[in-house]
Design an enzyme around this catalytic site. Structure first.
Site, PDB file in Angstrom:
ATOM      1  N   SER A 191      19.159  31.317 -19.775  1.00  0.00           N
ATOM      2  CA  SER A 191      19.381  32.763 -19.829  1.00  0.00           C
ATOM      3  C   SER A 191      20.076  33.197 -18.552  1.00  0.00           C
ATOM      4  O   SER A 191      19.913  32.554 -17.499  1.00  0.00           O
ATOM      5  CB  SER A 191      18.045  33.497 -19.969  1.00  0.00           C
ATOM      6  OG  SER A 191      18.212  34.895 -19.784  1.00  0.00           O
ATOM      7  N   TYR A 204       9.250  35.147 -17.064  1.00  0.00           N
ATOM      8  CA  TYR A 204      10.357  34.598 -17.843  1.00  0.00           C
ATOM      9  C   TYR A 204      11.453  34.089 -16.918  1.00  0.00           C
ATOM     10  O   TYR A 204      11.959  32.972 -17.087  1.00  0.00           O
ATOM     11  CB  TYR A 204      10.899  35.693 -18.763  1.00  0.00           C
ATOM     12  CG  TYR A 204      12.101  35.299 -19.578  1.00  0.00           C
ATOM     13  CD1 TYR A 204      11.983  34.414 -20.643  1.00  0.00           C
ATOM     14  CD2 TYR A 204      13.362  35.825 -19.298  1.00  0.00           C
ATOM     15  CE1 TYR A 204      13.095  34.058 -21.411  1.00  0.00           C
ATOM     16  CE2 TYR A 204      14.469  35.479 -20.052  1.00  0.00           C
ATOM     17  CZ  TYR A 204      14.329  34.597 -21.103  1.00  0.00           C
ATOM     18  OH  TYR A 204      15.432  34.246 -21.856  1.00  0.00           O
TER      19      TYR A 204
END
Length: 339
Positions: A191, A204
């Site tokens: 990501s 995350y």
């Protein structure tokens, strides 16, 4: 004399125009420039990926589902893994209905990535079914939307166990087979948050940063196996269920489901760029629209300034979250401009 003057004027004009052309290209970019060059001049997925066996985790929705769908059109044999068996069967039907694949060429293999004790058996099941694993796509993962001070430690453990340790475990199970064959591809869906951290997603971001460190080190360790390649994909905001399924303050507390995602990159475009990355053996690719793509470049080359800017924008991101809006960075910038 006039011809030389004209030539000099033309050269000067080119010197001025070329940077402007490159700037316009960058402003319209939805991926890093190396990837966009490969899209224009590189090898095509339909040339490079046909007849391969591809194992996709997190294949029940979002990027994983779309990847399975587009791969099925290339004539690959597919292994679809996730926890939700019914959704995997739905994805399998979709692939069969829109390709020339036969039933036996798609294996539905339920897998809980956090149950690392099951990974060895799952790997053996794939090898027994197809005899090889050409590409492993590490796509499973969950996001997070919560403030550090309000988040239970179990949430951070869950994110590390799923996004990082589960991915490492499955990779370690598949790698010996690739080392024995001296060929294979490991594709990991990371990501932009693995490059540029953002508030409300601390756990995350940490798990994605860990993946980046692990796979960069692993590539160096396996340099003596040039046939084994790695592709680390860093998408920005993409239309998927990742926000809807995000963890919050408690592992069992659900996320709000009514968040608008229409402004994000279509999943089909993200996957199209991923396939180009895989076909061209690109090591690291960034896939995102602006301004998130620009933010990744700023983090890469001006980290101190980027951290200051993120801190400023973080206030708006947190306020959007409290107001029930999607706090993704691109949305913050759009709202900021409107305000």
């Amino acid at each position: 004399m006039m011809s030389w003057e004209l030539l000099l004027w033309l050269l000067a004009l080119c010197v001025l125009i070329l940077p402007l052309v490159q700037l316009l290209r960058f402003l319209r970019a939805d991926a890093d420039l190396t990837l966009l060059w490969a899209e224009w001049q590189g090898r095509r997925p339909e040339w490079e990926l046909t007849d391969m066996v591809v194992w996709v985790t997190g294949a029940s929705s979002g990027i994983g589902e779309e990847l399975a769908f587009q791969l099925s059109k290339l004539g690959v044999s597919l292994v679809l893994s996730a926890r939700r068996v019914q959704e995997l069967e739905r994805v399998k039907r979709r692939c069969l209905e829109n390709s020339n694949l036969k039933e036996k060429e798609i294996l539905v293999l339920p897998l809980d990535l956090t149950d690392t004790s099951s990974h060895e058996a799952a790997t053996k099941a794939v090898l027994q079914e197809f005899g090889k694993i050409d590409i492993l796509v590490n796509n499973s993962g969950r996001s997070q939307r919560s403030l550090v001070l309000e988040t239970n430690l179990d949430v951070f453990k869950e994110l590390i166990n799923l996004n990082y340790l589960g991915t490492v475990s499955l990779t370690k199970c598949v790698l010996p087979h690739m080392v024995e064959r001296k060929q294979g591809k490991i594709v990991t869906v990371n990501s932009i948050a693995g490059i540029a951290s953002v508030p409300l997603s601390s756990g995350y971001c940490a798990s994605k940063h860990a993946l980046r460190g692990f796979f960069n080190a692993l590539q160096c360790e396996l340099i003596k196996y040039p046939g084994i390649t790695f592709c680390n994909v860093y998408p920005g905001p993409v239309q998927s269920d990742i926000v809807k399924n995000a963890l919050t303050e408690e592992v069992t507390k659900p996320m709000k489901n009514d968040i608008d995602q229409s402004y994000k990159m279509p999943t089909s475009r993200c996957v199209q760029l991923m396939l180009i990355s895989m076909a061209n053996d690109l090591k690291e690719v960034w896939i995102s629209d602006h301004p998130v793509l620009l933010g990744a470049y700023v983090w890469q080359y001006m980290p101190t300034w980027a951290l200051w800017l993120t801190s400023k924008l973080g206030k708006k991101r947190i306020q959007n979250f409290k107001d029930g809006l999607d706090p993704d960075l691109s949305y913050i910038l759009q709202k900021t401009k409107k305000d």
